[in-house]
Motif scaffolding. Structure first.
Motif, mmCIF file in Angstrom:
data_model
loop_
_atom_site.group_PDB
_atom_site.id
_atom_site.type_symbol
_atom_site.label_atom_id
_atom_site.label_comp_id
_atom_site.label_asym_id
_atom_site.label_seq_id
_atom_site.Cartn_x
_atom_site.Cartn_y
_atom_site.Cartn_z
ATOM 1 N N UNK A 31 10.720 -14.321 -7.211
ATOM 2 C CA UNK A 31 10.990 -13.345 -8.270
ATOM 3 C C UNK A 31 9.729 -12.586 -8.656
ATOM 4 N N UNK A 32 8.592 -13.278 -8.664
ATOM 5 C CA UNK A 32 7.338 -12.596 -8.971
ATOM 6 C C UNK A 32 6.964 -11.620 -7.857
ATOM 7 N N UNK A 36 6.644 -7.560 -8.449
ATOM 8 C CA UNK A 36 5.381 -6.852 -8.168
ATOM 9 C C UNK A 36 5.605 -5.770 -7.128
ATOM 10 N N UNK A 37 6.392 -6.070 -6.112
ATOM 11 C CA UNK A 37 6.697 -5.068 -5.087
ATOM 12 C C UNK A 37 7.452 -3.893 -5.688
ATOM 13 N N UNK A 38 8.437 -4.164 -6.530
ATOM 14 C CA UNK A 38 9.211 -3.091 -7.155
ATOM 15 C C UNK A 38 8.333 -2.224 -8.058
ATOM 16 N N UNK A 39 7.534 -2.861 -8.913
ATOM 17 C CA UNK A 39 6.674 -2.086 -9.805
ATOM 18 C C UNK A 39 5.612 -1.317 -9.034
ATOM 19 N N UNK A 40 5.099 -1.906 -7.972
ATOM 20 C CA UNK A 40 4.122 -1.206 -7.145
ATOM 21 C C UNK A 40 4.717 0.009 -6.473
ATOM 22 N N UNK A 87 -0.418 -1.553 -17.987
ATOM 23 C CA UNK A 87 0.795 -2.009 -17.322
ATOM 24 C C UNK A 87 0.648 -3.444 -16.831
ATOM 25 N N UNK A 88 -0.490 -3.779 -16.243
ATOM 26 C CA UNK A 88 -0.704 -5.135 -15.729
ATOM 27 C C UNK A 88 -0.755 -6.156 -16.862
ATOM 28 N N UNK A 89 -1.361 -5.799 -17.987
ATOM 29 C CA UNK A 89 -1.445 -6.737 -19.112
ATOM 30 C C UNK A 89 -0.065 -6.984 -19.708
ATOM 31 N N UNK A 90 0.694 -5.929 -19.920
ATOM 32 C CA UNK A 90 2.038 -6.098 -20.488
ATOM 33 C C UNK A 90 2.917 -6.906 -19.530
ATOM 34 N N UNK A 91 2.908 -6.520 -18.272
ATOM 35 C CA UNK A 91 3.690 -7.256 -17.272
ATOM 36 C C UNK A 91 3.200 -8.699 -17.165
ATOM 37 N N UNK A 116 -3.444 -6.595 -11.482
ATOM 38 C CA UNK A 116 -4.144 -5.316 -11.648
ATOM 39 C C UNK A 116 -4.539 -4.742 -10.290
ATOM 40 N N UNK A 117 -5.073 -5.582 -9.437
ATOM 41 C CA UNK A 117 -5.440 -5.131 -8.093
ATOM 42 C C UNK A 117 -4.229 -4.689 -7.281
ATOM 43 N N UNK A 118 -3.123 -5.417 -7.405
ATOM 44 C CA UNK A 118 -1.910 -5.040 -6.675
ATOM 45 C C UNK A 118 -1.373 -3.699 -7.150
ATOM 46 N N UNK A 119 -1.304 -3.516 -8.456
ATOM 47 C CA UNK A 119 -0.784 -2.252 -8.988
ATOM 48 C C UNK A 119 -1.705 -1.088 -8.656
ATOM 49 N N UNK A 120 -3.018 -1.319 -8.712
ATOM 50 C CA UNK A 120 -3.946 -0.252 -8.333
ATOM 51 C C UNK A 120 -3.811 0.114 -6.863
ATOM 52 N N UNK A 121 -3.600 -0.890 -6.018
ATOM 53 C CA UNK A 121 -3.432 -0.624 -4.593
ATOM 54 C C UNK A 121 -2.239 0.278 -4.342
ATOM 55 N N UNK A 122 -1.116 -0.022 -4.953
ATOM 56 C CA UNK A 122 0.066 0.809 -4.773
ATOM 57 C C UNK A 122 -0.133 2.210 -5.360
ATOM 58 N N UNK A 123 -0.766 2.303 -6.508
ATOM 59 C CA UNK A 123 -0.993 3.612 -7.126
ATOM 60 C C UNK A 123 -1.907 4.467 -6.261
#
Length: 166
Positions: A31-32, A36-40, A87-91, A116-123
């Motif tokens: 689920x995690x 993370x994949x969906x949000x990314x 976004x990473x802190x709230x999530x 944070x690193x995962x979300x930045x990578x996708x962004x």
């Protein structure tokens, strides 16, 4: 090992007392991973039209001699960092509490760092896709072709020991 009672002394992120079986652990990780994949993917897709519009402004300002490409690129990168951090802190707060990870400061901040690193990578991938293509429509097609490959070889769907050596 997963059914042991008492306080866990492991260095791992997961609190041993919370999980009753390997399936519970696998469900939590799945689920995690999916979230993370969906949000990314949402980050990568939502940044593309904005970067496309900003590119027009960049061309105008560069033609007027206002600034070059490197300061523009650094500004684009640095302006995304605070938004992705929020976004990473709230999530991270919501998911860390809901999954039942062990509440220690070190583990929580490692978790935030990875998110944070995962979300930045996708962004940044979404921004790069727009920079390499003529417009955001083509960028979304090109970038979506890589999402399946990333998903397949991320190590969750096909674990590393199960992959062929080639």
């Amino acid at each position: 090992m997963l059914k042991r009672k008492g306080r866990s002394r492991s260095k791992y992120l997961v609190c041993v007392e919370t999980w009753r079986s390997r399936q519970d652990l696998s469900n939590a990780m799945g689920s995690m991973y999916t979230a993370v994949l969906f949000l990314g993917l949402q980050n990568a897709a939502s940044v593309q039209p904005v970067v496309n519009v900003e590119r027009t402004v960049f061309y105008r300002e560069q033609a007027a001699g206002m600034y070059s490409a490197m300061p523009y690129a650094f500004a684009q990168v640095f302006i995304e960092m605070p938004y992705v951090l929020v976004q990473a802190v709230v999530y991270g707060l919501v998911v860390y509490a809901m999954i039942g990870f062990e509440w220690t400061a070190a583990k929580f901040f490692w978790y935030l760092f990875v998110m944070y690193g995962s979300f930045l990578t996708f962004t940044f991938y979404g921004m790069m896709a727009v920079a390499m293509t003529p417009n955001h429509h083509i960028a979304s097609v090109v970038s979506s072709s890589f999402y399946g490959i990333w998903n397949l070889f991320s190590g969750f769907l096909i674990p590393r020991p199960s992959r062929p050596v080639w």
